[in-house]
Write a protein that holds these residues in place. Sequence first.
Motif, PDB file in Angstrom:
ATOM      1  N   TYR A 172     -64.603  34.194 -22.502  1.00  0.00           N
ATOM      2  CA  TYR A 172     -64.375  35.127 -23.928  1.00  0.00           C
ATOM      3  C   TYR A 172     -65.445  36.039 -24.293  1.00  0.00           C
ATOM      4  CZ  TYR A 172     -64.001  36.377 -28.805  1.00  0.00           C
ATOM      5  OH  TYR A 172     -64.162  37.069 -30.013  1.00  0.00           O
ATOM      6  N   SER A 199     -56.939  41.975 -21.136  1.00  0.00           N
ATOM      7  CA  SER A 199     -56.865  42.617 -22.600  1.00  0.00           C
ATOM      8  C   SER A 199     -58.272  43.043 -23.044  1.00  0.00           C
ATOM      9  CB  SER A 199     -56.342  41.335 -23.493  1.00  0.00           C
ATOM     10  OG  SER A 199     -55.181  40.855 -23.170  1.00  0.00           O
ATOM     11  N   ASN A 239     -64.890  33.827 -38.490  1.00  0.00           N
ATOM     12  CA  ASN A 239     -63.879  33.845 -39.551  1.00  0.00           C
ATOM     13  C   ASN A 239     -62.979  32.708 -40.092  1.00  0.00           C
ATOM     14  OD1 ASN A 239     -63.463  37.532 -40.066  1.00  0.00           O
ATOM     15  ND2 ASN A 239     -65.088  36.647 -38.963  1.00  0.00           N
ATOM     16  N   ILE A 269     -57.300  38.728 -38.171  1.00  0.00           N
ATOM     17  CA  ILE A 269     -58.399  39.470 -38.855  1.00  0.00           C
ATOM     18  C   ILE A 269     -57.600  40.948 -39.020  1.00  0.00           C
ATOM     19  CG2 ILE A 269     -60.414  40.488 -38.878  1.00  0.00           C
ATOM     20  CD1 ILE A 269     -61.616  38.278 -37.127  1.00  0.00           C
ATOM     21  N   SER A 287     -58.434  35.996 -28.063  1.00  0.00           N
ATOM     22  CA  SER A 287     -59.867  35.507 -29.101  1.00  0.00           C
ATOM     23  C   SER A 287     -60.314  33.924 -29.282  1.00  0.00           C
ATOM     24  CB  SER A 287     -59.508  36.057 -30.630  1.00  0.00           C
ATOM     25  OG  SER A 287     -58.643  35.051 -31.124  1.00  0.00           O
ATOM     26  N   SER A 342     -49.639  36.229 -32.780  1.00  0.00           N
ATOM     27  CA  SER A 342     -49.330  37.459 -33.589  1.00  0.00           C
ATOM     28  C   SER A 342     -48.173  36.776 -34.456  1.00  0.00           C
ATOM     29  CB  SER A 342     -48.716  38.459 -32.841  1.00  0.00           C
ATOM     30  OG  SER A 342     -49.523  38.726 -31.792  1.00  0.00           O
ATOM     31  N   ASP A 354     -49.970  46.169 -31.014  1.00  0.00           N
ATOM     32  CA  ASP A 354     -50.043  44.940 -30.765  1.00  0.00           C
ATOM     33  C   ASP A 354     -49.197  44.384 -29.609  1.00  0.00           C
ATOM     34  OD1 ASP A 354     -50.265  41.728 -30.956  1.00  0.00           O
ATOM     35  OD2 ASP A 354     -51.622  42.385 -32.652  1.00  0.00           O
ATOM     36  N   LYS A 399     -65.923  40.154 -24.320  1.00  0.00           N
ATOM     37  CA  LYS A 399     -66.132  40.963 -25.283  1.00  0.00           C
ATOM     38  C   LYS A 399     -67.497  41.597 -25.070  1.00  0.00           C
ATOM     39  CE  LYS A 399     -64.654  41.057 -29.108  1.00  0.00           C
ATOM     40  NZ  LYS A 399     -63.360  42.154 -29.534  1.00  0.00           N
ATOM     41  N   LEU A 429     -52.345  46.525 -24.254  1.00  0.00           N
ATOM     42  CA  LEU A 429     -53.544  47.418 -23.929  1.00  0.00           C
ATOM     43  C   LEU A 429     -53.574  47.545 -22.579  1.00  0.00           C
ATOM     44  CD1 LEU A 429     -56.038  46.710 -26.581  1.00  0.00           C
ATOM     45  CD2 LEU A 429     -54.521  48.859 -26.452  1.00  0.00           C
TER      46      LEU A 429
HETATM   47  P1  NAD Z   1     -56.132  36.721 -32.958  1.00  0.00           P
HETATM   48  O1  NAD Z   1     -56.059  36.057 -31.953  1.00  0.00           O
HETATM   49  O2  NAD Z   1     -55.737  36.227 -34.234  1.00  0.00           O
HETATM   50  O3  NAD Z   1     -55.484  38.326 -33.063  1.00  0.00           O
HETATM   51  C1  NAD Z   1     -55.549  39.122 -31.942  1.00  0.00           C
HETATM   52  C2  NAD Z   1     -54.505  40.088 -31.889  1.00  0.00           C
HETATM   53  O4  NAD Z   1     -54.474  40.877 -30.835  1.00  0.00           O
HETATM   54  C3  NAD Z   1     -53.119  39.329 -31.550  1.00  0.00           C
HETATM   55  O5  NAD Z   1     -51.949  39.688 -32.401  1.00  0.00           O
HETATM   56  C4  NAD Z   1     -52.574  39.712 -30.110  1.00  0.00           C
HETATM   57  O6  NAD Z   1     -51.342  39.665 -29.914  1.00  0.00           O
HETATM   58  C5  NAD Z   1     -53.375  40.947 -30.060  1.00  0.00           C
HETATM   59  N1  NAD Z   1     -53.629  41.398 -28.612  1.00  0.00           N
HETATM   60  C6  NAD Z   1     -54.539  40.406 -27.640  1.00  0.00           C
HETATM   61  N2  NAD Z   1     -54.334  41.119 -26.499  1.00  0.00           N
HETATM   62  C7  NAD Z   1     -53.703  42.321 -26.637  1.00  0.00           C
HETATM   63  C8  NAD Z   1     -53.259  43.466 -25.799  1.00  0.00           C
HETATM   64  N3  NAD Z   1     -53.677  43.247 -24.364  1.00  0.00           N
HETATM   65  N4  NAD Z   1     -52.615  44.401 -26.267  1.00  0.00           N
HETATM   66  C9  NAD Z   1     -52.147  44.524 -27.413  1.00  0.00           C
HETATM   67  N5  NAD Z   1     -52.619  43.441 -28.272  1.00  0.00           N
HETATM   68  C10 NAD Z   1     -53.260  42.463 -28.054  1.00  0.00           C
HETATM   69  O7  NAD Z   1     -57.615  37.239 -33.364  1.00  0.00           O
HETATM   70  P2  NAD Z   1     -58.607  37.635 -34.549  1.00  0.00           P
HETATM   71  O8  NAD Z   1     -59.175  36.232 -35.019  1.00  0.00           O
HETATM   72  O9  NAD Z   1     -57.639  38.202 -35.370  1.00  0.00           O
HETATM   73  O10 NAD Z   1     -59.831  38.604 -33.768  1.00  0.00           O
HETATM   74  C11 NAD Z   1     -59.584  39.834 -33.935  1.00  0.00           C
HETATM   75  C12 NAD Z   1     -60.413  40.448 -33.330  1.00  0.00           C
HETATM   76  O11 NAD Z   1     -62.082  40.106 -34.033  1.00  0.00           O
HETATM   77  C13 NAD Z   1     -61.071  40.137 -32.004  1.00  0.00           C
HETATM   78  O12 NAD Z   1     -61.315  41.303 -31.002  1.00  0.00           O
HETATM   79  C14 NAD Z   1     -62.046  39.106 -31.761  1.00  0.00           C
HETATM   80  O13 NAD Z   1     -63.036  39.316 -30.820  1.00  0.00           O
HETATM   81  C15 NAD Z   1     -63.001  39.629 -33.203  1.00  0.00           C
HETATM   82  N6  NAD Z   1     -63.609  38.580 -33.938  1.00  0.00           N
HETATM   83  C16 NAD Z   1     -63.006  37.426 -34.212  1.00  0.00           C
HETATM   84  C17 NAD Z   1     -63.712  36.454 -35.055  1.00  0.00           C
HETATM   85  C18 NAD Z   1     -62.984  35.290 -35.589  1.00  0.00           C
HETATM   86  O14 NAD Z   1     -63.911  34.397 -35.928  1.00  0.00           O
HETATM   87  N7  NAD Z   1     -61.749  35.095 -35.321  1.00  0.00           N
HETATM   88  C19 NAD Z   1     -65.030  36.761 -35.309  1.00  0.00           C
HETATM   89  C20 NAD Z   1     -65.590  37.838 -34.873  1.00  0.00           C
HETATM   90  C21 NAD Z   1     -64.833  38.703 -34.139  1.00  0.00           C
END
Ligand code: NAD
Length: 372
Positions: free
Chosen positions: A179, A120, A209, A27, A105, A53, A47, A183, A80
Amino acid sequence: MSPATPNASSLLGHRQRILVTGGAGFIGGAVVRRLLSDSDAIVFNLDKMGYASDLTSIEAVLSELPNEGVGRHHLQRVDLSDAAAVEAAVREADPDLVMHLAAESHVDRSISGPGVFIESNVTGTYNLLQAVRAHYERLSGSRQEDFRLHHISTDEVFGSLGAEGRFSETTPYDPRSPYSASKAASDHLVQAWHHTYGLPVVLTNCSNNYGPWQFPEKLIPVVTLKAAAREPIPLYGDGLNVRDWLYVEDHVDALLLAACQGEPGRSYCVGGHGEATNKQVVNRICAELDQLNANNAPHADLITPVTDRPGHDRRYAIDPSRISSELGWQPRHSVEEGLAATVRWYIDHQDWCQQVRARASYSGERLGLTPQ
Ligand code: NAD
Ligand code: DAU
């Protein structure tokens, strides 16, 4: 007629320096691409470059920009959980807006290994809040007035629904997986920094998503890739758990609106009226693949019930009335069209899927049953 795409440039106004955490993820990557292509903003992408990633999609957008986007995108490879590194990254970015998406996530991974989710999502958010609070206090008049920290969260913090009802901003928190508990903790920290220190925060809680460039470990890419390879399609439990699916670009619309026009201290639930059982989603993917590759039809023969996820939430559904009425958000894609486009995308990008899975030492195996 479908709703218009919110204009990133006019929404951002004077805000030119945007810090996106987790911008190399699914996202976050879609947010970064939108900021690069639809505004002149300078994006700082913080990141840790973890297993999920990838920068391929961002590099493609940069290559299309004038001067190949030189100076528009700065990767800050920072974890982070490292407070000093976060402090330094926030100082370097000197942001007008922070969009905080970085998080571990995947629910299944949180069952096998919860520790990194606490580091994280909880400690990481705490470190970011402290660094951003110091930054906010350094800002001068109008920059301070316009500044926002936008925390991106999930509907899973509200727990599990029965057959009736939908989550809204007033639903009590009731997280049930490592998880979602991590959150929920991060949401509480963000609200506490608003109430106690006056940090201008906005929160969003979104449903599931889907779309291109998602690391292939979650339902839709896993099923598409397994079915295309004629492998068994794993359906957890009875397959009747319900998720509320939203196309990722519709989520980006909502995020830009909330970040730029949301009221400080307020949260907004985001969901596109896309409820479906997992069985329905899997059957739709199979039907789409039947059309693309009639020789291998019916793909639905590959559907295989497997052991349920421990603590599996039964149903999620979002009432998006607040973000629709207050900020004018509407989803632009139906689940039918979004899902069809997404299935085709994964079929056309199987090389990318293989590449990112190999880098992450993950080959599509079942996760979340055995503790590590
Ligand atoms: P993703 O796992 O695809 O990407 C998460 C990114 O965060 C990765 O690039 C990872 O390297 C980075 N990351 C994780 N821990 C880290 C840290 N300690 N320091 C720096 N970077 C770090 O996740 P996503 O699906 O893109 O989700 C993004 C956000 O949206 C999250 O906060 C998730 O909780 C939220 N979210 C996701 C969904 C979904 O359906 N995917 C729905 C609602 C909310
Ligand atoms: O609701 C928002 C959340 O949606 C986000 O906060 C999370 O980051 C995101 O991962 C997602 O969580 P889910 O657990 O709902 O997504 P997942 O794709 O892992 O699973 C969706 C449903 O499909 C769930 O009921 C479990 C089921 N499932 C999943 C996989 C990977 C299967 O039946 N088979 C599978 O192989």
